[in-house]
Design an enzyme around this catalytic site. Structure first.
Site, PDB file in Angstrom:
ATOM      1  N   SER A 200       0.765  -1.322  -0.038  1.00 44.44           N
ATOM      2  CA  SER A 200       0.025   0.054   0.062  1.00 44.44           C
ATOM      3  C   SER A 200       1.174   0.994   0.063  1.00 44.44           C
ATOM      4  O   SER A 200       1.952   1.199   0.483  1.00 44.44           O
ATOM      5  CB  SER A 200      -0.829   0.143   1.397  1.00 44.44           C
ATOM      6  OG  SER A 200      -1.556   1.070   1.176  1.00 44.44           O
TER       7      SER A 200
ATOM      8  N   TYR B   7      -1.256  -0.220  10.093  1.00 46.46           N
ATOM      9  CA  TYR B   7      -1.392  -0.808   8.995  1.00 46.46           C
ATOM     10  C   TYR B   7      -0.159  -0.175   8.213  1.00 46.46           C
ATOM     11  O   TYR B   7       0.453  -1.083   7.380  1.00 46.46           O
ATOM     12  CB  TYR B   7      -2.720   0.181   8.475  1.00 46.46           C
ATOM     13  CG  TYR B   7      -2.926  -0.240   7.097  1.00 46.46           C
ATOM     14  CD1 TYR B   7      -3.652  -1.497   6.799  1.00 46.46           C
ATOM     15  CD2 TYR B   7      -2.700   0.798   5.990  1.00 46.46           C
ATOM     16  CE1 TYR B   7      -3.809  -1.787   5.242  1.00 46.46           C
ATOM     17  CE2 TYR B   7      -3.101   0.536   4.563  1.00 46.46           C
ATOM     18  CZ  TYR B   7      -3.728  -0.733   4.566  1.00 46.46           C
ATOM     19  OH  TYR B   7      -3.918  -1.127   3.262  1.00 46.46           O
TER      20      TYR B   7
ATOM     21  N   LYS C  27       2.555  -2.541   6.193  1.00 45.59           N
ATOM     22  CA  LYS C  27       2.813  -2.656   4.674  1.00 45.59           C
ATOM     23  C   LYS C  27       4.112  -2.245   4.311  1.00 45.59           C
ATOM     24  O   LYS C  27       4.718  -2.770   3.410  1.00 45.59           O
ATOM     25  CB  LYS C  27       1.678  -1.507   4.180  1.00 45.59           C
ATOM     26  CG  LYS C  27       0.296  -1.985   4.220  1.00 45.59           C
ATOM     27  CD  LYS C  27      -0.006  -3.312   3.412  1.00 45.59           C
ATOM     28  CE  LYS C  27      -1.405  -3.809   3.281  1.00 45.59           C
ATOM     29  NZ  LYS C  27      -1.722  -4.788   2.567  1.00 45.59           N
TER      30      LYS C  27
HETATM   31  N1  LIG Z   1      -8.841  -0.437  -1.136  1.00 42.54           N
HETATM   32  C1  LIG Z   1      -7.885   0.270  -0.960  1.00 42.54           C
HETATM   33  O1  LIG Z   1      -7.973   1.463  -1.186  1.00 42.54           O
HETATM   34  C2  LIG Z   1      -6.272  -0.160  -0.937  1.00 42.54           C
HETATM   35  C3  LIG Z   1      -5.559   0.604  -0.644  1.00 42.54           C
HETATM   36  C4  LIG Z   1      -4.074   0.253  -0.634  1.00 42.54           C
HETATM   37  C5  LIG Z   1      -3.888  -1.109  -0.550  1.00 42.54           C
HETATM   38  N2  LIG Z   1      -4.905  -1.974  -0.331  1.00 42.54           N
HETATM   39  C6  LIG Z   1      -4.609  -3.392  -0.083  1.00 42.54           C
HETATM   40  O2  LIG Z   1      -5.522  -4.212  -0.914  1.00 42.54           O
HETATM   41  C7  LIG Z   1      -5.540  -5.615  -0.230  1.00 42.54           C
HETATM   42  C8  LIG Z   1      -7.306  -5.552  -0.396  1.00 42.54           C
HETATM   43  O3  LIG Z   1      -7.941  -4.514   0.230  1.00 42.54           O
HETATM   44  P1  LIG Z   1      -9.509  -4.482   0.074  1.00 42.54           P
HETATM   45  O4  LIG Z   1      -9.693  -2.931  -0.189  1.00 42.54           O
HETATM   46  O5  LIG Z   1     -10.028  -5.312  -1.046  1.00 42.54           O
HETATM   47  O6  LIG Z   1      -9.917  -4.867   1.413  1.00 42.54           O
HETATM   48  P2  LIG Z   1     -11.265  -5.502   1.838  1.00 42.54           P
HETATM   49  O7  LIG Z   1     -11.429  -5.387   3.448  1.00 42.54           O
HETATM   50  O8  LIG Z   1     -12.372  -5.037   1.144  1.00 42.54           O
HETATM   51  O9  LIG Z   1     -11.002  -7.296   1.789  1.00 42.54           O
HETATM   52  C9  LIG Z   1     -10.084  -7.737   2.761  1.00 42.54           C
HETATM   53  C10 LIG Z   1     -10.249  -9.410   2.513  1.00 42.54           C
HETATM   54  O10 LIG Z   1      -9.251  -9.996   3.422  1.00 42.54           O
HETATM   55  C11 LIG Z   1     -10.158 -10.965   4.045  1.00 42.54           C
HETATM   56  N3  LIG Z   1      -9.351 -11.270   5.251  1.00 42.54           N
HETATM   57  C12 LIG Z   1      -9.274 -10.484   6.538  1.00 42.54           C
HETATM   58  N4  LIG Z   1      -8.400 -11.177   7.558  1.00 42.54           N
HETATM   59  C13 LIG Z   1      -8.336 -12.371   7.002  1.00 42.54           C
HETATM   60  C14 LIG Z   1      -7.455 -13.530   7.176  1.00 42.54           C
HETATM   61  N5  LIG Z   1      -6.852 -13.485   8.851  1.00 42.54           N
HETATM   62  N6  LIG Z   1      -6.922 -14.435   6.483  1.00 42.54           N
HETATM   63  C15 LIG Z   1      -7.702 -14.703   5.286  1.00 42.54           C
HETATM   64  N7  LIG Z   1      -8.477 -13.458   4.988  1.00 42.54           N
HETATM   65  C16 LIG Z   1      -8.580 -12.508   5.699  1.00 42.54           C
HETATM   66  C17 LIG Z   1     -11.320 -10.347   4.636  1.00 42.54           C
HETATM   67  O11 LIG Z   1     -12.301 -11.412   4.810  1.00 42.54           O
HETATM   68  C18 LIG Z   1     -11.805  -9.732   3.137  1.00 42.54           C
HETATM   69  O12 LIG Z   1     -12.348 -10.582   2.312  1.00 42.54           O
HETATM   70  C19 LIG Z   1      -5.276  -5.379   1.155  1.00 42.54           C
HETATM   71  O13 LIG Z   1      -3.880  -5.883   1.288  1.00 42.54           O
HETATM   72  C20 LIG Z   1      -5.191  -3.766   1.428  1.00 42.54           C
HETATM   73  O14 LIG Z   1      -4.213  -3.473   2.576  1.00 42.54           O
HETATM   74  C21 LIG Z   1      -6.304  -1.560  -0.456  1.00 42.54           C
END
Ligand SMILES: NC(=O)c1ccc[n+]([C@@H]2O[C@H](COP(=O)([O-])OP(=O)(O)OC[C@H]3O[C@@H](n4cnc5c(N)ncnc54)[C@H](O)[C@@H]3O)[C@@H](O)[C@H]2O)c1
Length: 271
Positions: free
Chosen positions: A165, A178, A182
């Site tokens: 991230s 967080y 990351k």
């Molecule tokens: N959405 C954004 O703007 C954004 C920005 C930068 C980075 N990210 C990164 O992208 C990735 C996905 O983010 P997102 O926005 O889709 O998040 P989200 O919360 O929508 O989805 C995360 C998923 O991870 C699963 N999860 C949580 N704990 C878990 C565990 N212990 N074991 C297995 N699964 C588990 C949840 O059930 C969920 O389905 C993450 O790594 C996040 O840090 C997202």
């Protein structure tokens, strides 16, 4: 077009002007294990790899919505498998990876996407919350990468793509746990990459900033608008855009890229 016809079409793309078009990025028929696949970016990445011909293992702690996502991607279940996993728990991670190997014989691609977050200030974060975030976001990447990395090393190669991230690259006034997790993922990416480079396993990270997913919506509409205004391209990224970058890093074309963190942030960090 049937599934088989579709795969044949990918493999036998037409040529123009006597020049054969290169259509096979090496993904067709590969098996990809995607963590945190029940929703958001993980679901988008799973869909993107499935669209490119991969068998896809969806692994999430939320079994019910993971099953629903797997069904939405491939109702026949021919090239999809939904597994329960808690990535921070070595026994659970081992068990799910073994189940994937039993079904597909091998795993060629691991996408470490599962993560949790909480936009809280330094002074609000409890130690339990710190441990929870570290367990999923950092320990989970270490556990899954060690299991998959060993398998890939012993079977002649593979691809690991970690979802990092912008929060791990740039300062923000909240979410210290967080951000630290990351930043740790970016460091782990380099360590795994150097340890596995000679074994045909590449390890890279992608660093999104603002992608329209439930995790983003959870921070509240007002904050999302505030953040989006700071993006030079003027909008949030889409899961399809991140999925395309992940698919490229997982493809044969990316064999000379390892240990890299690829920014995908609409210009929020230019370096
Ligand atoms: N959405 C954004 O703007 C954004 C920005 C930068 C980075 N990210 C990164 O992208 C990735 C996905 O983010 P997102 O926005 O889709 O998040 P989200 O919360 O929508 O989805 C995360 C998923 O991870 C699963 N999860 C949580 N704990 C878990 C565990 N212990 N074991 C297995 N699964 C588990 C949840 O059930 C969920 O389905 C993450 O790594 C996040 O840090 C997202």
């Amino acid at each position: 077009m049937s599934e088989t016809d579709n795969m044949m079409a990918i493999a036998n793309a037409p040529s123009t002007d006597g020049v054969a078009l290169r259509s096979d990025d090496g993904l067709c028929g590969k098996t990809a294990f995607v963590t945190g696949s029940a929703q958001g970016l993980g679901a988008g990445v799973a869909q993107g790899l499935w669209d490119r011909g991969c068998n896809v293992v969806l692994a999430d702690v939320n079994a019910r919505s993971n099953e629903a996502t797997a069904h939405a991607i491939d109702a026949d279940g021919e090239r999809v498998q939904a597994l329960h996993v808690d990535v921070g728990d070595p026994a659970s991670a081992d068990e799910s990876f073994r189940a994937a190997l039993e079904r597909w014989g091998t795993v060629d691609i691991l996408v470490n996407n599962a993560a949790v977050t909480a936009a809280r200030s330094l002074w609000q974060i409890t130690m339990d919350e710190w441990d929870d975030v570290m367990s999923v976001n950092l320990r989970g990447v270490f556990i899954m990468s060690r299991i998959a990395g060993r398998h890939m090393r012993d079977s002649g190669g593979g691809r690991i793509v970690n979802i990092a991230s912008l929060a791990g690259q740039m300062a923000r006034p909240s979410g210290a746990h967080y951000a630290a997790s990351k930043g740790g993922v970016i460091a782990l990416t380099r360590v795994f990459a150097s340890e596995l480079a000679a074994d045909g396993v590449t390890v890279n990270a992608v660093a999104p900033a603002i992608v329209d997913t439930p995790m983003l919506q959870a921070i509240g509409a007002e904050r999302v608008q505030q953040l989006t205004r700071q993006v030079p391209v003027g909008r949030a990224g889409t899961t399809e855009e991140v999925a395309a970058l992940v698919a490229f890093l997982a493809s044969d074309d990316a064999g000379y890229i390892t240990g890299a963190t690829c920014d995908i942030n609409g210009g929020m960090l230019m370096r």
